[in-house]
Design a protein around this motif. Sequence first.
Motif, PDB file in Angstrom:
ATOM      1  N   UNK A  26       0.797  -1.224   0.000  1.00  0.00           N
ATOM      2  CA  UNK A  26       0.000   0.000   0.000  1.00  0.00           C
ATOM      3  C   UNK A  26       0.827   1.271   0.000  1.00  0.00           C
ATOM      4  N   UNK A  27       0.150   2.364  -0.275  1.00  0.00           N
ATOM      5  CA  UNK A  27       0.719   3.705  -0.151  1.00  0.00           C
ATOM      6  C   UNK A  27       0.326   4.210   1.233  1.00  0.00           C
ATOM      7  N   UNK A  35       4.192   7.296   1.258  1.00  0.00           N
ATOM      8  CA  UNK A  35       5.305   6.427   0.893  1.00  0.00           C
ATOM      9  C   UNK A  35       4.816   5.008   0.694  1.00  0.00           C
ATOM     10  N   UNK A  36       5.498   4.332  -0.207  1.00  0.00           N
ATOM     11  CA  UNK A  36       5.214   2.915  -0.434  1.00  0.00           C
ATOM     12  C   UNK A  36       5.929   2.153   0.678  1.00  0.00           C
ATOM     13  N   UNK A  37       5.150   1.663   1.651  1.00  0.00           N
ATOM     14  CA  UNK A  37       5.725   1.009   2.838  1.00  0.00           C
ATOM     15  C   UNK A  37       4.865  -0.190   3.226  1.00  0.00           C
ATOM     16  N   UNK A 515      -8.321   3.127   1.788  1.00  0.00           N
ATOM     17  CA  UNK A 515      -9.132   3.578   0.658  1.00  0.00           C
ATOM     18  C   UNK A 515      -8.497   3.114  -0.646  1.00  0.00           C
ATOM     19  N   UNK A 516      -9.300   3.164  -1.712  1.00  0.00           N
ATOM     20  CA  UNK A 516      -8.768   2.710  -3.001  1.00  0.00           C
ATOM     21  C   UNK A 516      -8.011   3.804  -3.726  1.00  0.00           C
ATOM     22  N   UNK A 517      -7.976   5.014  -3.146  1.00  0.00           N
ATOM     23  CA  UNK A 517      -7.293   6.112  -3.842  1.00  0.00           C
ATOM     24  C   UNK A 517      -6.846   7.179  -2.852  1.00  0.00           C
ATOM     25  N   UNK A 518      -6.109   8.127  -3.395  1.00  0.00           N
ATOM     26  CA  UNK A 518      -5.603   9.232  -2.595  1.00  0.00           C
ATOM     27  C   UNK A 518      -6.647  10.358  -2.617  1.00  0.00           C
TER      28      UNK A 518
END
Length: 549
Positions: A26-27, A35-37, A515-518
Amino acid sequence: MAVSVVAALSAACSHAPRCDRLLAGGQVHTPAGVQRLEVAVEAGRIVALVSPGDAGAWRRAAAEVVDVSGAHLYPGFTESHGHLAGHGASIEQVDLRDVPTFAEVVERVKRAAAKVPPDRWVLGWGWDQNRWPEKAFPSHAALSAAVPDHPVLLRRVDGHAVLTNARGLAAAGITAATKDPPGGRILRDASGSPTGVLVDTAANLLDRAVPAPTAMDIERRVLLACNDLAAFGITEFQDAGTGRDELAVLRKLEGEGRLPLRVYVMLDGGDDQLLDGEFAAGARVGVDGMLAVRAVKLFADGALGSRGAWLAQPYTDEPETRGLEVTPEARLEDVIRRAAKAGFQPCVHAIGDAAVTRVLDLYERELGPGGAALRPRIEHAQVVRPADVPRFATLGVIAAVEPTHCTSDMPWAPARLGPERIAWAYRWRSLLDAHARLCLGSDVPVESPDPRLGLWAAVTRRTPQGTPSEGWNLAEALTSAEAVAGYTSWAAYAAFEENWRGTLVPGNAADLTILDRDVEVGGAAEILQAKILRTVVAGRDVFVARSGT
Ligand SMILES: [Zn+2]
């Protein structure tokens, strides 16, 4: 084979001591940015945030790896002001929101009554005469004719007025001779007979006639509400006015490990027996932080929609009234003083400008120079005089605001307040610019608890349908990052929780809304499109969207 497994486990253990779950792919929205973590969770806490390249040991150590590829992981959303048992009750009652005419109200109640034995109460909520063509309070005649055998209690959308029928008036013993109670109004026709509409404390006359819910009723409603809220991504609920029976149910659920969401209790400030007991016991937060009892809720006034909000000058559209002081000043003063002494946070509902001024005055006088440490709150803070705006920061007062109140009220609020005062309404940007702290909520069941609607209203000052296209007094809007903070880190601060939840950092509680988006960088349009994929409280899923939905 066995040897290599042991070697892998011990290698994992030296770098990754323990890990119940790894949320992978996830982001992650951290205080340092997106961040991608991978999020490693152990015993309800985030134990590590690891870049995917370094996550091998964690991945092997994790009892479960949850694939959240491409999703956006936010700190768990907090509802800063709502009514938990009330929300559960509203799910069970006749839903009168969005009803376009009084005739339709009558029709729905008639249909509901047909399923209930005679003499039993029919309860409903959510009506709003501002949605009807005549925009006036109704009279009970049509309702009484359609529903002659059941007493009826229909609460207005803002909770500050009720409508009943002839059977209800009789059950409550309300006649033309009944006097208005202090802080309330029995609306009457030209002949002096009650119309069936009871405003603010007058509604208590009717409430008292309805059999009290049992502990089982309350438990069922609390769990119903929690499940509904979890599907909206809510991980903590700040309950604005918990009664003693509700508190007993919450404590029971907490003790049995059955409380799905965190609950931050604001005690019902009208119940002295409750207050005495809790003040003597002192502020308490459960060991796992699921239930906190350290705040008190009071009312300074009513609501704008029913002209119960207390204004310094008369209502523009009803010059004979300035609204209602729902609680006498001496009572507010007494409870605020006792709360402060016991180390409890005072949270006072104040909507009209006169009510806001009074509460700020009381905080200044009763809490003294160290008062900011109690993080006193004003719930709603809807109409704030220019001179009062800087006082929030000076006194350390938090404004607990509901963005959807603004977008629901904007069609009629200008008529109530007139051209000068309307500029003082829902002024989130003014408060922030004056360094006040905010937290965001919905006042559910007054509004939907869906935080996407709150974020959208906060950022656009438009209805979900997009009106008005330019945004209503858009200068007072929040940025999307601020609005998200209002539901996360700011809400945590408003409950003294910022050191252990509200942000995604190692050591904090594993409360996440996925969530599916930012919804921060994608522009406001993304907010309403966002899907809630998963809601995590203390590392456990309380909601998982079915795939494909
Ligand atoms: Zn409320």
